[in-house]
Write a protein that holds these residues in place. Sequence first.
Motif, PDB file in Angstrom:
ATOM      1  N   SER A  89     -42.611  -3.051  13.999  1.00 40.85           N
ATOM      2  CA  SER A  89     -43.934  -2.598  14.418  1.00 40.85           C
ATOM      3  C   SER A  89     -44.971  -3.165  13.462  1.00 40.85           C
ATOM      4  O   SER A  89     -44.632  -3.863  12.505  1.00 40.85           O
ATOM      5  N   LYS A  90     -46.215  -2.836  13.686  1.00 36.24           N
ATOM      6  CA  LYS A  90     -47.268  -3.329  12.795  1.00 36.24           C
ATOM      7  C   LYS A  90     -47.118  -2.760  11.386  1.00 36.24           C
ATOM      8  O   LYS A  90     -47.665  -3.294  10.442  1.00 36.24           O
ATOM      9  N   ASP A  91     -46.319  -1.691  11.246  1.00 33.31           N
ATOM     10  CA  ASP A  91     -46.079  -1.086   9.938  1.00 33.31           C
ATOM     11  C   ASP A  91     -44.900  -1.696   9.196  1.00 33.31           C
ATOM     12  O   ASP A  91     -44.625  -1.341   8.059  1.00 33.31           O
ATOM     13  N   GLY A  92     -44.159  -2.592   9.846  1.00 31.87           N
ATOM     14  CA  GLY A  92     -43.023  -3.234   9.190  1.00 31.87           C
ATOM     15  C   GLY A  92     -41.749  -3.123  10.008  1.00 31.87           C
ATOM     16  O   GLY A  92     -41.769  -2.810  11.195  1.00 31.87           O
ATOM     17  N   LEU A  93     -40.629  -3.344   9.344  1.00 32.00           N
ATOM     18  CA  LEU A  93     -39.313  -3.352   9.975  1.00 32.00           C
ATOM     19  C   LEU A  93     -38.503  -2.195   9.402  1.00 32.00           C
ATOM     20  O   LEU A  93     -38.315  -2.101   8.190  1.00 32.00           O
ATOM     21  N   VAL A  94     -38.027  -1.287  10.285  1.00 29.50           N
ATOM     22  CA  VAL A  94     -37.263  -0.125   9.849  1.00 29.50           C
ATOM     23  C   VAL A  94     -36.026   0.035  10.719  1.00 29.50           C
ATOM     24  O   VAL A  94     -35.969  -0.473  11.843  1.00 29.50           O
ATOM     25  N   ALA A  95     -35.031   0.751  10.208  1.00 28.42           N
ATOM     26  CA  ALA A  95     -33.838   1.044  10.995  1.00 28.42           C
ATOM     27  C   ALA A  95     -34.231   1.945  12.160  1.00 28.42           C
ATOM     28  O   ALA A  95     -34.963   2.904  11.988  1.00 28.42           O
ATOM     29  N   ALA A  96     -33.730   1.618  13.339  1.00 29.68           N
ATOM     30  CA  ALA A  96     -34.012   2.431  14.523  1.00 29.68           C
ATOM     31  C   ALA A  96     -32.827   3.330  14.859  1.00 29.68           C
ATOM     32  O   ALA A  96     -32.881   4.087  15.805  1.00 29.68           O
ATOM     33  N   ASP A  97     -31.759   3.240  14.081  1.00 33.40           N
ATOM     34  CA  ASP A  97     -30.590   4.089  14.321  1.00 33.40           C
ATOM     35  C   ASP A  97     -29.983   4.512  12.987  1.00 33.40           C
ATOM     36  O   ASP A  97     -30.081   3.821  11.997  1.00 33.40           O
ATOM     37  N   GLY A  98     -29.401   5.665  12.966  1.00 29.49           N
ATOM     38  CA  GLY A  98     -28.702   6.131  11.774  1.00 29.49           C
ATOM     39  C   GLY A  98     -29.615   6.491  10.621  1.00 29.49           C
ATOM     40  O   GLY A  98     -30.835   6.397  10.702  1.00 29.49           O
ATOM     41  N   LEU A 135     -35.228  -4.319  18.048  1.00 24.45           N
ATOM     42  CA  LEU A 135     -34.346  -5.470  17.914  1.00 24.45           C
ATOM     43  C   LEU A 135     -32.913  -4.958  17.879  1.00 24.45           C
ATOM     44  O   LEU A 135     -32.585  -4.107  17.048  1.00 24.45           O
ATOM     45  N   VAL A 136     -32.079  -5.434  18.780  1.00 31.11           N
ATOM     46  CA  VAL A 136     -30.674  -5.058  18.800  1.00 31.11           C
ATOM     47  C   VAL A 136     -29.884  -6.256  18.287  1.00 31.11           C
ATOM     48  O   VAL A 136     -29.856  -7.304  18.929  1.00 31.11           O
ATOM     49  N   LEU A 137     -29.285  -6.108  17.117  1.00 33.36           N
ATOM     50  CA  LEU A 137     -28.487  -7.164  16.492  1.00 33.36           C
ATOM     51  C   LEU A 137     -27.030  -6.912  16.855  1.00 33.36           C
ATOM     52  O   LEU A 137     -26.461  -5.887  16.495  1.00 33.36           O
ATOM     53  N   GLU A 146     -34.221 -11.522   4.934  1.00 38.41           N
ATOM     54  CA  GLU A 146     -32.861 -11.005   4.998  1.00 38.41           C
ATOM     55  C   GLU A 146     -32.978  -9.491   5.148  1.00 38.41           C
ATOM     56  O   GLU A 146     -33.703  -8.843   4.393  1.00 38.41           O
ATOM     57  N   VAL A 147     -32.291  -8.949   6.138  1.00 34.47           N
ATOM     58  CA  VAL A 147     -32.309  -7.515   6.391  1.00 34.47           C
ATOM     59  C   VAL A 147     -30.916  -6.978   6.122  1.00 34.47           C
ATOM     60  O   VAL A 147     -29.931  -7.487   6.654  1.00 34.47           O
ATOM     61  N   ALA A 148     -30.834  -5.945   5.273  1.00 33.04           N
ATOM     62  CA  ALA A 148     -29.562  -5.291   4.980  1.00 33.04           C
ATOM     63  C   ALA A 148     -29.604  -3.873   5.537  1.00 33.04           C
ATOM     64  O   ALA A 148     -30.558  -3.128   5.298  1.00 33.04           O
ATOM     65  N   LEU A 149     -28.586  -3.535   6.308  1.00 29.08           N
ATOM     66  CA  LEU A 149     -28.401  -2.184   6.837  1.00 29.08           C
ATOM     67  C   LEU A 149     -26.987  -1.756   6.465  1.00 29.08           C
ATOM     68  O   LEU A 149     -26.026  -2.206   7.093  1.00 29.08           O
ATOM     69  N   GLY A 150     -26.866  -0.961   5.436  1.00 29.76           N
ATOM     70  CA  GLY A 150     -25.530  -0.596   4.962  1.00 29.76           C
ATOM     71  C   GLY A 150     -24.800  -1.840   4.496  1.00 29.76           C
ATOM     72  O   GLY A 150     -25.303  -2.606   3.682  1.00 29.76           O
ATOM     73  N   THR A 151     -23.620  -2.093   5.055  1.00 28.24           N
ATOM     74  CA  THR A 151     -22.837  -3.270   4.664  1.00 28.24           C
ATOM     75  C   THR A 151     -23.115  -4.488   5.539  1.00 28.24           C
ATOM     76  O   THR A 151     -22.473  -5.518   5.388  1.00 28.24           O
TER      77      THR A 151
END
Length: 115
Positions: free
Chosen positions: A73-82, A58-60, A97-102
């Motif tokens: 993925s079937k294992d959940g939602l994880v950061a794909a960068d950084g 997913l590119v936000l 709600e997904v938080a990635l840093g700020t």
Amino acid sequence: MKPIIPILLTTTLLAGCKAQPVATTSEVTGIACAPGGAANFAPDCGLDRMPTARGTVLVLRHPDGGFRRLLASKDGLVAADGAEPAKVTKLDKGMIEVALGTNRYRLPATLGARP
């Protein structure tokens, strides 16, 4: 008479730089987000989904041109960068709600789910 070789060379180089198409399954606008530590959410972000062997990327996309990537993925939602981990919080009415840093995003809980 203008030299033709530099023009041909430039044209050849540009033709060789053609970007390869990415298999994006959908582009969605109006995603609620609070990028860069914004206090309030606004429907200003976009979303692209790209299927991969590991899951759906997913590119936000932020209104200022910035973006963050998640892997669903079937294992959940994880950061794909950084190195910043994705913190996922369940909300009411099938939303998360997904938080990635700020940066914070509100997404449907089923987004990117694999069959």
